[in-house]
Write a protein that holds these residues in place. Structure first.
Motif, PDB file in Angstrom:
ATOM      1  N   PHE A  92       0.888  -1.306  -0.055  1.00 46.56           N
ATOM      2  CA  PHE A  92       0.026   0.149   0.118  1.00 46.56           C
ATOM      3  C   PHE A  92       0.886   1.143   0.019  1.00 46.56           C
ATOM      4  O   PHE A  92       0.324   2.207  -0.804  1.00 46.56           O
ATOM      5  N   PRO A  93       1.665   1.558   0.706  1.00 49.67           N
ATOM      6  CA  PRO A  93       2.596   2.580   0.957  1.00 49.67           C
ATOM      7  C   PRO A  93       3.311   2.936  -0.464  1.00 49.67           C
ATOM      8  O   PRO A  93       3.342   3.929  -0.947  1.00 49.67           O
ATOM      9  N   ILE A  94       3.642   1.905  -1.172  1.00 54.39           N
ATOM     10  CA  ILE A  94       3.925   2.163  -2.912  1.00 54.39           C
ATOM     11  C   ILE A  94       2.933   2.807  -3.685  1.00 54.39           C
ATOM     12  O   ILE A  94       3.281   3.695  -4.403  1.00 54.39           O
ATOM     13  N   TYR A  95       1.695   1.935  -3.462  1.00 58.64           N
ATOM     14  CA  TYR A  95       0.778   2.608  -4.274  1.00 58.64           C
ATOM     15  C   TYR A  95       0.282   4.239  -4.004  1.00 58.64           C
ATOM     16  O   TYR A  95       0.245   4.902  -4.993  1.00 58.64           O
ATOM     17  N   LEU A  96       0.138   4.400  -2.663  1.00 61.72           N
ATOM     18  CA  LEU A  96      -0.288   5.520  -2.399  1.00 61.72           C
ATOM     19  C   LEU A  96       0.871   6.667  -2.565  1.00 61.72           C
ATOM     20  O   LEU A  96       0.467   7.739  -2.954  1.00 61.72           O
ATOM     21  N   PHE A  97       2.057   6.485  -2.372  1.00 61.77           N
ATOM     22  CA  PHE A  97       3.079   7.532  -2.412  1.00 61.77           C
ATOM     23  C   PHE A  97       3.721   7.460  -3.862  1.00 61.77           C
ATOM     24  O   PHE A  97       4.386   8.533  -4.277  1.00 61.77           O
ATOM     25  N   GLY A  98       3.769   6.310  -4.357  1.00 64.30           N
ATOM     26  CA  GLY A  98       4.616   6.107  -5.435  1.00 64.30           C
ATOM     27  C   GLY A  98       3.975   6.057  -6.854  1.00 64.30           C
ATOM     28  O   GLY A  98       4.144   6.514  -7.935  1.00 64.30           O
ATOM     29  N   ALA A  99       2.644   5.579  -6.725  1.00 64.59           N
ATOM     30  CA  ALA A  99       1.729   5.276  -7.948  1.00 64.59           C
ATOM     31  C   ALA A  99       0.542   5.661  -7.505  1.00 64.59           C
ATOM     32  O   ALA A  99      -0.416   4.800  -7.760  1.00 64.59           O
ATOM     33  N   PRO A 100       0.166   6.844  -7.219  1.00 59.15           N
ATOM     34  CA  PRO A 100      -1.530   6.908  -6.643  1.00 59.15           C
ATOM     35  C   PRO A 100      -2.258   6.919  -7.947  1.00 59.15           C
ATOM     36  O   PRO A 100      -3.506   6.562  -7.462  1.00 59.15           O
ATOM     37  N   GLU A 101      -2.073   7.149  -9.140  1.00 61.10           N
ATOM     38  CA  GLU A 101      -3.048   6.821 -10.194  1.00 61.10           C
ATOM     39  C   GLU A 101      -3.355   5.590 -10.437  1.00 61.10           C
ATOM     40  O   GLU A 101      -4.487   5.119 -10.776  1.00 61.10           O
ATOM     41  N   VAL A 102      -2.240   4.690 -10.064  1.00 65.96           N
ATOM     42  CA  VAL A 102      -2.716   3.100 -10.053  1.00 65.96           C
ATOM     43  C   VAL A 102      -3.797   3.040  -8.970  1.00 65.96           C
ATOM     44  O   VAL A 102      -4.708   2.189  -9.162  1.00 65.96           O
ATOM     45  N   LEU A 103      -3.649   3.353  -7.866  1.00 63.42           N
ATOM     46  CA  LEU A 103      -4.564   3.359  -6.615  1.00 63.42           C
ATOM     47  C   LEU A 103      -5.810   3.790  -7.046  1.00 63.42           C
ATOM     48  O   LEU A 103      -6.958   3.353  -6.701  1.00 63.42           O
ATOM     49  N   THR A 104      -6.262   4.859  -7.897  1.00 60.53           N
ATOM     50  CA  THR A 104      -7.185   5.496  -8.417  1.00 60.53           C
ATOM     51  C   THR A 104      -7.906   4.283  -9.077  1.00 60.53           C
ATOM     52  O   THR A 104      -9.097   4.032  -8.990  1.00 60.53           O
ATOM     53  N   ILE A 105      -7.081   3.923 -10.194  1.00 59.70           N
ATOM     54  CA  ILE A 105      -7.572   2.652 -10.964  1.00 59.70           C
ATOM     55  C   ILE A 105      -8.126   1.560 -10.109  1.00 59.70           C
ATOM     56  O   ILE A 105      -9.257   1.013 -10.343  1.00 59.70           O
ATOM     57  N   ILE A 106      -7.388   1.304  -8.858  1.00 58.83           N
ATOM     58  CA  ILE A 106      -7.780   0.057  -8.340  1.00 58.83           C
ATOM     59  C   ILE A 106      -9.202   0.651  -7.759  1.00 58.83           C
ATOM     60  O   ILE A 106     -10.246  -0.445  -7.523  1.00 58.83           O
ATOM     61  N   GLY A 107      -9.583   1.794  -7.160  1.00 56.10           N
ATOM     62  CA  GLY A 107     -10.489   1.964  -6.598  1.00 56.10           C
ATOM     63  C   GLY A 107     -11.819   1.857  -7.542  1.00 56.10           C
ATOM     64  O   GLY A 107     -12.920   1.317  -7.343  1.00 56.10           O
ATOM     65  N   TYR A 108     -11.742   2.285  -8.841  1.00 59.93           N
ATOM     66  CA  TYR A 108     -12.666   2.435  -9.832  1.00 59.93           C
ATOM     67  C   TYR A 108     -12.902   0.826 -10.277  1.00 59.93           C
ATOM     68  O   TYR A 108     -14.086   0.659 -10.700  1.00 59.93           O
ATOM     69  N   VAL A 109     -12.098   0.200 -10.333  1.00 62.90           N
ATOM     70  CA  VAL A 109     -12.222  -1.148 -10.801  1.00 62.90           C
ATOM     71  C   VAL A 109     -13.255  -1.849  -9.569  1.00 62.90           C
ATOM     72  O   VAL A 109     -13.989  -2.699  -9.803  1.00 62.90           O
ATOM     73  N   GLY A 110     -12.596  -1.918  -8.570  1.00 60.29           N
ATOM     74  CA  GLY A 110     -13.670  -2.239  -7.220  1.00 60.29           C
ATOM     75  C   GLY A 110     -14.822  -1.896  -7.216  1.00 60.29           C
ATOM     76  O   GLY A 110     -15.841  -2.633  -7.233  1.00 60.29           O
ATOM     77  N   GLY A 111     -15.095  -0.590  -7.372  1.00 60.03           N
ATOM     78  CA  GLY A 111     -16.560  -0.070  -7.440  1.00 60.03           C
ATOM     79  C   GLY A 111     -17.290  -0.643  -8.554  1.00 60.03           C
ATOM     80  O   GLY A 111     -18.704  -0.956  -8.304  1.00 60.03           O
ATOM     81  N   ILE A 112     -16.826  -0.555  -9.606  1.00 62.32           N
ATOM     82  CA  ILE A 112     -17.705  -1.165 -10.836  1.00 62.32           C
ATOM     83  C   ILE A 112     -17.912  -2.685 -10.622  1.00 62.32           C
ATOM     84  O   ILE A 112     -19.108  -2.962 -10.914  1.00 62.32           O
ATOM     85  N   THR A 113     -16.941  -3.452 -10.411  1.00 57.56           N
ATOM     86  CA  THR A 113     -16.959  -4.747 -10.157  1.00 57.56           C
ATOM     87  C   THR A 113     -18.264  -5.051  -8.748  1.00 57.56           C
ATOM     88  O   THR A 113     -18.973  -5.995  -9.116  1.00 57.56           O
ATOM     89  N   SER A 114     -18.105  -4.119  -7.808  1.00 54.28           N
ATOM     90  CA  SER A 114     -19.044  -4.588  -6.901  1.00 54.28           C
ATOM     91  C   SER A 114     -20.489  -4.475  -7.490  1.00 54.28           C
ATOM     92  O   SER A 114     -21.567  -5.228  -6.986  1.00 54.28           O
ATOM     93  N   VAL A 115     -20.999  -3.507  -8.090  1.00 55.26           N
ATOM     94  CA  VAL A 115     -22.364  -3.331  -8.855  1.00 55.26           C
ATOM     95  C   VAL A 115     -22.637  -4.498  -9.910  1.00 55.26           C
ATOM     96  O   VAL A 115     -23.675  -5.173  -9.767  1.00 55.26           O
TER      97      VAL A 115
END
Length: 645
Positions: free
Chosen positions: A286-309
């Motif tokens: 998580f620290p790498i995603y948050l501080f090194g690749a935040p754009e990937v963390l955004t993608i992760i959030g949207y993949v999860g949100g769409i998949t949940s519905v």
């Protein structure tokens, strides 16, 4: 805490014993050995959690520290800094996972003593359960990302073995191959991501990679491809591996078919082990995603949100009870993924991280309870289809009550455990991204609807249904695990989770956001109310509703044709446009060149093989002729030299 090595070694030993000698044992002995070993591992895991969280895990700063229970042993060395080590690392999330995995696995082992009784391959089944437990436990305590990858692949092999347990059924073989191929495809990206990350960072070690002041990040500066940094590519590829294991879109297609395996194995795969590996992977890095690749963390959030519905909508249309639970798992795992995608690092800003791990913790118990309850139902009526069920509450009283508890927990009704963890995820999403909050909020209502659609159609609905053989409650080995998991499903939400697990490892005080809690409970009650109106009694309302939405219901029932889309991509595009040209080049050019070499060699051999006739006169003549040619050439050169040519 070196005794934690036993938690990893015991299932490995048990796999070897049952795998090699199980055929010579009586089934009850093999099952008892496997269960006793799990009981020992579970006790050690709980003791480890007590030691870590209440005695030695917290440092002087108040944050939980990383402890090496077994110091890393250097296995493969590439450079002075880059090497693969094997060890046992304990931190808050790995200790939590030890408790979750061993608890659920123990319940599955006990339950299987009754459910799998009389099955051919009983000993083999318990051997695979031990291998699965070993693989997942090794994964969560890995000290470095390559050690994790080794156990990651072992988890894949174990799940393949369990899904294809009924290997005489073509559907089980097809399902196991599908799971193996899809997850291997995703794991290829995982491996590429590991190689990129380790190439630039010079290490596989988790502590070095996730340090906030990691000096290796400077080595990524200027390294990019298509305008995207190498670190972003690495973390995106690593997440793709996690998305494959956790069945996120578009890699979700393997999970519903994995229901072909024994139902207790489905509980193990879908509750606490394989499918949460991707969530654990993102949490670990998580620290790498948050501080090194935040754009990937955004993608992760949207993949999860769409998949949940998506998964929740599909679950509303399925009629096989195990497939309903499979899509439910996809939706709930997506909640955890989304929570990580909307999380910060410290204090309440890191609420999403804590909520994700909290939901992983509570979900393991009530989803295992749902699958084991489904197994008891299938055991009683010998069918997976809801159309073959109805009015079972009077036949299966214990299963009925425990299944209802699990439904209330996953629907997020207080005071059951799912309410507390899901509420924290919704609160984190609300304060970060309104679209993702809307996805999860809609998913919460749909979850309550499809779970009580399932509950009513199994236990109420057709109360006058007549069965050829009267269903009956299962034995103690199957009902006791249901009761224990029901207790966990009720009370695990009261664990002060934020005191133990957070992104920065500092305890913080979490509280219920009443506006989110009230709205989430109301939408859950709305979903339950609609399910009650449609399915409490047998009516034609479900048919009228499905006909009213037209093709949308058909699309949802067919899972929005993702399987057909994958078949089109693989057969029409990959096979025809990529594989066939490569095969033509291989057969025509590569094989043709090698065949030409062979033809020339054979032809030449045919021409000169007469030189080895075995006749001495011929050899003498050839020798003499060769000598005369050499003398003539030498004489000619000498004359040319004397004459000045």
């Amino acid at each position: 805490m070196s005794y934690t090595l036993l938690i990893i070694v015991l299932p490995a030993i048990m796999f070897l014993i049952l795998g090699l000698l199980g055929g010579k044992m009586k089934p009850i002995i093999a099952g008892t050995l496997g269960t006793l070993s799990l009981a020992v591992m579970t006790a050690l895991s709980y003791f480890t959690a007590y030691e870590y969280f209440f005695r030695i895990g917290k440092g002087a700063s108040g944050a939980y520290e990383t402890l090496m229970a077994v110091e890393p042993y250097q296995w493969l060395k590439f450079t002075d800094k880059l090497h693969i080590d094997l060890g046992i690392m304990l931190d808050p999330i790995s200790v939590m996972m030890l408790v979750v995995i061993t608890t659920v696995s123990l319940m599955v082992h006990i339950y299987s003593l009754g459910y799998m009784k009389g099955e051919k391959g009983f000993q083999r089944y318990y051997a695979f359960l031990s291998l699965f437990s070993f693989s997942m436990l090794g994964l969560v305590v890995a000290t470095n990302i390559f050690q994790m990858y080794i156990f990651w692949e072992l988890v894949g092999v174990s799940s393949y073995s369990l899904i294809s347990f009924y290997y005489t059924k073509p559907s089980a073989v097809a399902a196991s191959k599908k799971a193996f191929i899809v997850t291997r495809f995703a794991d290829l990206f995982f491996l590429v991501g590991i190689l990129i990350l380790s190439y630039y960072s010079g290490t596989f070690d988790f502590q070095t990679l996730t340090a906030l002041d990691a000096p290796y990040l400077s080595s990524f500066v200027g390294a990019s491809f298509l305008g995207i940094s190498a670190l972003t590519w690495a973390m995106l590829f690593i997440f793709m591996g996690g998305a494959g294991k956790s069945a996120m879109m578009p890699f979700h297609i393997w999970l519903p078919d994995a229901m072909e395996g024994p139902t207790p194995a489905s509980a193990l795969i879908h509750a606490a082990t394989m499918v949460v590996a991707g969530v654990f992977l993102v949490a670990r890095l998580f620290p790498i995603y948050l501080f090194g690749a935040p754009e990937v963390l955004t993608i992760i959030g949207y993949v999860g949100g769409i998949t949940s519905v998506y998964a929740a909508i599909v679950a509303c249309t399925q009629t096989d009870i195990k497939r309903v639970l499979a899509f439910s798992t996809i939706s709930q795992i997506a909640y955890m993924i989304t929570a990580l995608g909307v999380s910060g690092y410290s204090g309440h800003d890191g609420l999403g991280y804590m909520a994700s791990m909290f939901h992983l913790f509570t979900h393991a118990f009530f989803k295992a309870l749902l699958f084991l309850g489904a197994g008891a139902i299938i055991h009683a009526v010998h069918s997976n289809e809801m159309d073959d069920m109805g009015g079972l509450k009077k036949f299966l009283p214990i299963t009925h009550i425990t299944f209802l508890i699990a439904c209330l927990a996953i629907a997020g009704i207080p005071p059951f455990s799912g309410f507390f963890s899901k509420d924290e995820i919704l609160a984190a999403a609300l304060h970060h991204d309104k679209f993702l909050f809307a996805c999860l909020f809609l998913g919460a209502g749909l979850t309550a609807f499809y779970m009580f659609r399932l509950y009513y159609r199994i236990f109420w609905n057709d109360t006058n249904k007549h069965y050829h053989h009267a269903p009956h409650e299962a034995g103690a080995t199957m009902t006791i695990p249901l009761i224990i998991l029901a207790v966990f499903s009720v009370f695990s939400g009261f664990v002060p989770f934020a005191d133990f697990i957070s992104a920065d490892r500092m305890p913080f005080e979490a509280h219920i956001d009443m506006s989110v809690a009230i709205s989430s409970v109301l939408v859950a009650l709305l979903g339950i109310g609609i399910a009650t109106a449609m399915y409490f009694k047998k009516t034609d309302m479900p048919d009228r509703v499905s006909n009213g939405v037209g093709n949308f219901y058909k699309w949802a029932y067919h899972k929005f044709y993702f399987d057909e889309l994958w078949l089109f991509v693989t057969r029409k595009i990959i096979f025809n446009c990529i594989s066939k040209p490569i095969a033509w080049f291989d057969h025509t050019i590569v094989d043709g060149f090698m065949n030409a070499l062979a033809f020339v060699t054979n032809s030449t051999s045919d021409k000169i093989k007469g030189l080895q006739s075995g006749r001495i006169q011929q050899y003498a003549g050839v020798y003499l002729s060769g000598a005369l040619v050499i003398v003539a050439v030498f004489a000619f050169c000498l004359v040319c030299y004397i004459c000045g040519y």
